[in-house]
Design a protein around this motif. Structure first.
Motif, PDB file in Angstrom:
ATOM      1  N   UNK A  19       0.842  -1.192   0.000  1.00  0.00           N
ATOM      2  CA  UNK A  19       0.000   0.000   0.000  1.00  0.00           C
ATOM      3  C   UNK A  19       0.875   1.239   0.000  1.00  0.00           C
ATOM      4  N   UNK A  20       0.435   2.254  -0.736  1.00  0.00           N
ATOM      5  CA  UNK A  20       1.136   3.526  -0.779  1.00  0.00           C
ATOM      6  C   UNK A  20       0.262   4.623  -0.177  1.00  0.00           C
ATOM      7  N   UNK A  21       0.911   5.580   0.432  1.00  0.00           N
ATOM      8  CA  UNK A  21       0.249   6.762   0.982  1.00  0.00           C
ATOM      9  C   UNK A  21       0.988   7.969   0.412  1.00  0.00           C
ATOM     10  N   UNK A  22       0.409   8.567  -0.614  1.00  0.00           N
ATOM     11  CA  UNK A  22       1.029   9.730  -1.241  1.00  0.00           C
ATOM     12  C   UNK A  22       0.506  10.990  -0.573  1.00  0.00           C
ATOM     13  N   UNK A  23       1.418  11.831  -0.159  1.00  0.00           N
ATOM     14  CA  UNK A  23       1.059  13.030   0.590  1.00  0.00           C
ATOM     15  C   UNK A  23       1.375  14.271  -0.228  1.00  0.00           C
ATOM     16  N   UNK A  24       0.396  15.137  -0.367  1.00  0.00           N
ATOM     17  CA  UNK A  24       0.631  16.407  -1.039  1.00  0.00           C
ATOM     18  C   UNK A  24       0.725  17.512  -0.003  1.00  0.00           C
ATOM     19  N   UNK A  25       1.446  18.558  -0.346  1.00  0.00           N
ATOM     20  CA  UNK A  25       1.639  19.640   0.600  1.00  0.00           C
ATOM     21  C   UNK A  25       3.026  19.588   1.199  1.00  0.00           C
ATOM     22  N   UNK A  26       3.382  20.633   1.879  1.00  0.00           N
ATOM     23  CA  UNK A  26       4.725  20.723   2.449  1.00  0.00           C
ATOM     24  C   UNK A  26       4.742  20.160   3.857  1.00  0.00           C
ATOM     25  N   UNK A  27       5.906  20.041   4.394  1.00  0.00           N
ATOM     26  CA  UNK A  27       6.117  19.653   5.792  1.00  0.00           C
ATOM     27  C   UNK A  27       5.784  18.201   6.090  1.00  0.00           C
ATOM     28  N   UNK A  28       5.748  17.358   5.050  1.00  0.00           N
ATOM     29  CA  UNK A  28       5.515  15.929   5.280  1.00  0.00           C
ATOM     30  C   UNK A  28       6.526  15.396   6.279  1.00  0.00           C
ATOM     31  N   UNK A  29       7.764  15.883   6.189  1.00  0.00           N
ATOM     32  CA  UNK A  29       8.837  15.370   7.027  1.00  0.00           C
ATOM     33  C   UNK A  29       8.643  15.679   8.507  1.00  0.00           C
ATOM     34  N   UNK A  30       7.677  16.533   8.837  1.00  0.00           N
ATOM     35  CA  UNK A  30       7.418  16.871  10.230  1.00  0.00           C
ATOM     36  C   UNK A  30       6.358  15.977  10.861  1.00  0.00           C
ATOM     37  N   UNK A  31       5.728  15.129  10.070  1.00  0.00           N
ATOM     38  CA  UNK A  31       4.591  14.347  10.558  1.00  0.00           C
ATOM     39  C   UNK A  31       4.944  12.870  10.713  1.00  0.00           C
ATOM     40  N   UNK A  32       4.473  12.286  11.800  1.00  0.00           N
ATOM     41  CA  UNK A  32       4.445  10.833  11.906  1.00  0.00           C
ATOM     42  C   UNK A  32       3.298  10.308  11.042  1.00  0.00           C
ATOM     43  N   UNK A  33       3.454   9.091  10.551  1.00  0.00           N
ATOM     44  CA  UNK A  33       2.433   8.458   9.706  1.00  0.00           C
ATOM     45  C   UNK A  33       1.986   7.155  10.349  1.00  0.00           C
ATOM     46  N   UNK A  34       0.700   6.952  10.349  1.00  0.00           N
ATOM     47  CA  UNK A  34       0.144   5.710  10.866  1.00  0.00           C
ATOM     48  C   UNK A  34      -0.719   5.030   9.817  1.00  0.00           C
ATOM     49  N   UNK A  41     -18.529  -2.771  11.361  1.00  0.00           N
ATOM     50  CA  UNK A  41     -19.016  -3.346  12.605  1.00  0.00           C
ATOM     51  C   UNK A  41     -17.966  -3.505  13.685  1.00  0.00           C
ATOM     52  N   UNK A  42     -16.727  -3.154  13.370  1.00  0.00           N
ATOM     53  CA  UNK A  42     -15.648  -3.275  14.353  1.00  0.00           C
ATOM     54  C   UNK A  42     -14.952  -1.945  14.539  1.00  0.00           C
ATOM     55  N   UNK A  43     -14.266  -1.821  15.660  1.00  0.00           N
ATOM     56  CA  UNK A  43     -13.488  -0.606  15.914  1.00  0.00           C
ATOM     57  C   UNK A  43     -12.314  -0.509  14.947  1.00  0.00           C
ATOM     58  N   UNK A  44     -11.934   0.714  14.656  1.00  0.00           N
ATOM     59  CA  UNK A  44     -10.749   0.919  13.837  1.00  0.00           C
ATOM     60  C   UNK A  44      -9.525   0.380  14.578  1.00  0.00           C
ATOM     61  N   UNK A  45      -8.673  -0.304  13.863  1.00  0.00           N
ATOM     62  CA  UNK A  45      -7.529  -0.994  14.468  1.00  0.00           C
ATOM     63  C   UNK A  45      -6.221  -0.358  14.008  1.00  0.00           C
ATOM     64  N   UNK A  46      -5.372  -0.084  14.964  1.00  0.00           N
ATOM     65  CA  UNK A  46      -4.028   0.398  14.621  1.00  0.00           C
ATOM     66  C   UNK A  46      -3.222  -0.737  14.008  1.00  0.00           C
ATOM     67  N   UNK A  47      -2.523  -0.464  12.916  1.00  0.00           N
ATOM     68  CA  UNK A  47      -1.690  -1.459  12.262  1.00  0.00           C
ATOM     69  C   UNK A  47      -0.212  -1.165  12.476  1.00  0.00           C
ATOM     70  N   UNK A  48       0.198   0.039  12.118  1.00  0.00           N
ATOM     71  CA  UNK A  48       1.615   0.390  12.220  1.00  0.00           C
ATOM     72  C   UNK A  48       1.770   1.896  12.235  1.00  0.00           C
ATOM     73  N   UNK A  49       2.890   2.346  12.753  1.00  0.00           N
ATOM     74  CA  UNK A  49       3.192   3.766  12.775  1.00  0.00           C
ATOM     75  C   UNK A  49       4.682   3.962  12.597  1.00  0.00           C
ATOM     76  N   UNK A  50       5.056   5.096  12.026  1.00  0.00           N
ATOM     77  CA  UNK A  50       6.456   5.429  11.805  1.00  0.00           C
ATOM     78  C   UNK A  50       6.668   6.888  12.170  1.00  0.00           C
ATOM     79  N   UNK A  51       7.802   7.181  12.783  1.00  0.00           N
ATOM     80  CA  UNK A  51       8.038   8.564  13.202  1.00  0.00           C
ATOM     81  C   UNK A  51       8.437   9.434  12.012  1.00  0.00           C
ATOM     82  N   UNK A  52       8.587  10.713  12.254  1.00  0.00           N
ATOM     83  CA  UNK A  52       8.815  11.657  11.158  1.00  0.00           C
ATOM     84  C   UNK A  52      10.137  11.412  10.434  1.00  0.00           C
TER      85      UNK A  52
END
Length: 121
Positions: A19-34, A41-52
Motif C-alpha cells: 500500500x502507498x500513501x502519497x502526501x501532497x503539501x509541504x512539511x511531510x517530514x514533520x509528521x508521523x504516519x500511521x 461493525x468493528x473498531x478501527x484498528x491500529x496497524x503500524x506507525x512510523x516517526x517523522x
C-alpha cells in the motif's frame, strides 16, 4: 497536507500487497504516519506507525513480522508492505498523519480516504 492511499486489491491468503500513501503539501517530514484498518461493525484498528524521521516503527501484535511500514520524505510517500496475508487482514486501510508519534488513532488529525484490501481464496 492531503493523503491518498493506493494499492489495495483482492489477494489470496499467503500473498503480498504494498500500500502507498502519497502526501501532497509541504512539511511531510514533520509528521508521523500511521496505518489503520477498519472492518464494518468493528473498531478501527491500529496497524503500524512510523516517526517523522523514519527511524522508529511500531506494529500491532497481529501484524508484527508480516507487515513493514516505511517512508521516503523526499518523495512525500509512505508505504505499508504486507506479506503472508491472512483473511483476517481484510478491511479498509487508511493512512493518517500526526504532528507527533502515536499509537492512538485520536492523535492523527489528517486522514486519507482509504483503500480496500480483501484476502480471500
Amino acid at each position: 497536507l492531503q493523503l491518498v492511499e493506493s494499492g489495495g486489491s483482492l489477494v489470496q491468503p499467503g500473498g503480498s500487497l504494498r500500500l502507498s500513501c502519497k502526501v501532497s503539501g509541504t512539511l511531510f517530514y514533520e509528521f508521523a504516519i500511521g496505518w489503520f484498518r477498519q472492518v464494518p461493525g468493528k473498531d478501527r484498528e491500529r496497524i503500524a506507525a512510523i516517526n517523522s524521521d523514519g527511524d522508529y516503527q511500531d506494529y500491532a501484535n497481529s501484524v508484527k513480522g508480516r507487515f513493514t511500514i516505511s517512508r521516503d520524505n523526499a518523495a512525500n510517500t509512505a508505504w505499508l508492505q504486507m506479506d503472508m496475508l491472512k483473511p483476517e487482514d481484510t478491511g479498509r486501510y487508511y493512512c493518517a498523519a500526526s504532528r507527533w508519534f502515536s499509537r492512538e488513532d485520536y492523535d492523527y488529525d489528517i486522514w486519507g480516504p482509504g483503500t480496500e484490501v480483501s484476502v480471500s481464496s
